[in-house]
Design an enzyme around this catalytic site. Sequence first.
Site, PDB file in Angstrom:
ATOM      1  N   ARG A 112       2.428   1.142  10.176  1.00  0.00           N
ATOM      2  CA  ARG A 112       1.927   1.530   8.852  1.00  0.00           C
ATOM      3  C   ARG A 112       3.068   1.441   7.850  1.00  0.00           C
ATOM      4  O   ARG A 112       3.877   2.367   7.727  1.00  0.00           O
ATOM      5  CB  ARG A 112       1.342   2.949   8.906  1.00  0.00           C
TER       6      ARG A 112
ATOM      7  N   ARG B  14       0.851  -1.196   0.000  1.00  0.00           N
ATOM      8  CA  ARG B  14       0.000   0.000   0.000  1.00  0.00           C
ATOM      9  C   ARG B  14       0.882   1.241   0.000  1.00  0.00           C
ATOM     10  O   ARG B  14       1.853   1.334   0.756  1.00  0.00           O
ATOM     11  CB  ARG B  14      -0.929   0.019   1.215  1.00  0.00           C
TER      12      ARG B  14
ATOM     13  N   ARG C 145       1.183  -6.649  12.472  1.00  0.00           N
ATOM     14  CA  ARG C 145       0.612  -6.016  13.662  1.00  0.00           C
ATOM     15  C   ARG C 145       0.452  -7.027  14.802  1.00  0.00           C
ATOM     16  O   ARG C 145       0.519  -6.649  15.980  1.00  0.00           O
ATOM     17  CB  ARG C 145      -0.716  -5.344  13.320  1.00  0.00           C
TER      18      ARG C 145
ATOM     19  N   SER D 273     -10.088  -5.954  10.003  1.00  0.00           N
ATOM     20  CA  SER D 273     -11.388  -5.408   9.611  1.00  0.00           C
ATOM     21  C   SER D 273     -12.138  -6.516   8.903  1.00  0.00           C
ATOM     22  O   SER D 273     -11.634  -7.080   7.923  1.00  0.00           O
ATOM     23  CB  SER D 273     -11.236  -4.205   8.675  1.00  0.00           C
TER      24      SER D 273
ATOM     25  N   GLU E 104      -6.040  -1.216  15.508  1.00  0.00           N
ATOM     26  CA  GLU E 104      -6.701  -2.136  14.577  1.00  0.00           C
ATOM     27  C   GLU E 104      -5.752  -3.250  14.134  1.00  0.00           C
ATOM     28  O   GLU E 104      -4.610  -3.003  13.767  1.00  0.00           O
ATOM     29  CB  GLU E 104      -7.180  -1.372  13.344  1.00  0.00           C
TER      30      GLU E 104
END
Length: 427
Positions: A277, A262, A391, A352, A349
């Site tokens: 990130r 990303r 994560r 999701s 997070e």
Amino acid sequence: MFDIKWIRDNADAFNAGLKKRGLEPLSKKLLALDEARRRHLTKLQEAQSRRNAASKEIGKAKTAKDEAAAAKLMAEVAELKEVIQQGEAEERQLDAALKAELEVIPNLPLDDVPIGKDEKDNKEVCKAGTRPEFDFKPKLHFEVGEALGLMDFEAAAKISGARFVVLKGALARLERALASFMLDLHTGEFGYTEVTPPLLVRDQAAYGTGNLPKFAEDLFQTKNGFWLIPTAEVSLTNLVRESTLDEDQLPMRLTAWTPCFRSEAGAAGKDTRGMIRQHQFSKVELVSITKPEDGFAEHERLTNCAEEVLKRLKLPYRTLVLCTGDMGFAAQKTYDIEVWLPGEVTYREISSCSVCGEFQARRMGARFRSKGSKELRFVHTLNGSGLAVGRTLIAVIENYQQADGSVTIPDVLVPYMGGLTKIEKAG
């Protein structure tokens, strides 16, 4: 993507759904485009019908040896041919204009999704696990990793720039152990089929899951036109594109461990330190393809599968239902699972889990046929992280850190670590 006929028949519900998303009503603009397109199609069909009729009349005129009438009709047919060619070009333009409007409209939220603007309006639905207690101030994951000599951001920056990391030794193995544990759990206990999918996809695959055209800037693209997947959801969901499945094939549950890429174009200045990130990270993805009537129950099941990973690792977490303003583009409803990070003293997070209804299936052309019926219906698609491996590694480091800087290995991971129970600084 939406069916314009559905919007025509349900304009008020469509606008109400957009309003929940914080968007302006769009039905009037879309219906005006559709009406112009339909009027044009009617004229085009009339011209095609007249051309066909005139062509038959030419034969009759020639049979009757009425050359004047035949010549006039031939001239009319030639003129109509040009009109039709121009009309077909205009039809393509009108189709493209309507499609361009429809393809950037997000999915509509389900009725039980809380209305809100941003993450502050998300609602907690459960909290599990016990937060660890320390007799020292817990460190951030990168402080622990760098002190162990097993997490190197400087080396990564020399190779690739910011937002990359090099993991070494036991931390590299721990990341692999986490992914292997997750895959074994999802395939062995939860019935998912493991897949090794392509990491490079074409435009239509990224379009099918809703990443294109609206979110192109968040993706990496090769010079010859491929897109690097931002998540294995893209590859796994597109396995059913342009397909007609039998009802017996559903539900289809797929999982994959892949690198993800990303550009984080919209994340300037956020989480610039550490692994939270990154431009490249690994993730175990869960994708379900179901019948429409099974989608909502499957959403709960998929979320529970992701939560179970954290339970087995004995990591504290909470699960939130996202509000309408914080949901992803393709989602009807999303649960975010957030893991406790003692170094940051907050939840972050880690997964999701979304149900998308037929939104992606329409873009992909993915249908199924019910038993004893000729009717084709769109499948429903779901996806979630089970989990984000990087994560999860962060969470293990921060929750299992010791005062001497070492990191204890969670019990379920010891077999995957060759019996190693603690990561310590070499030498």
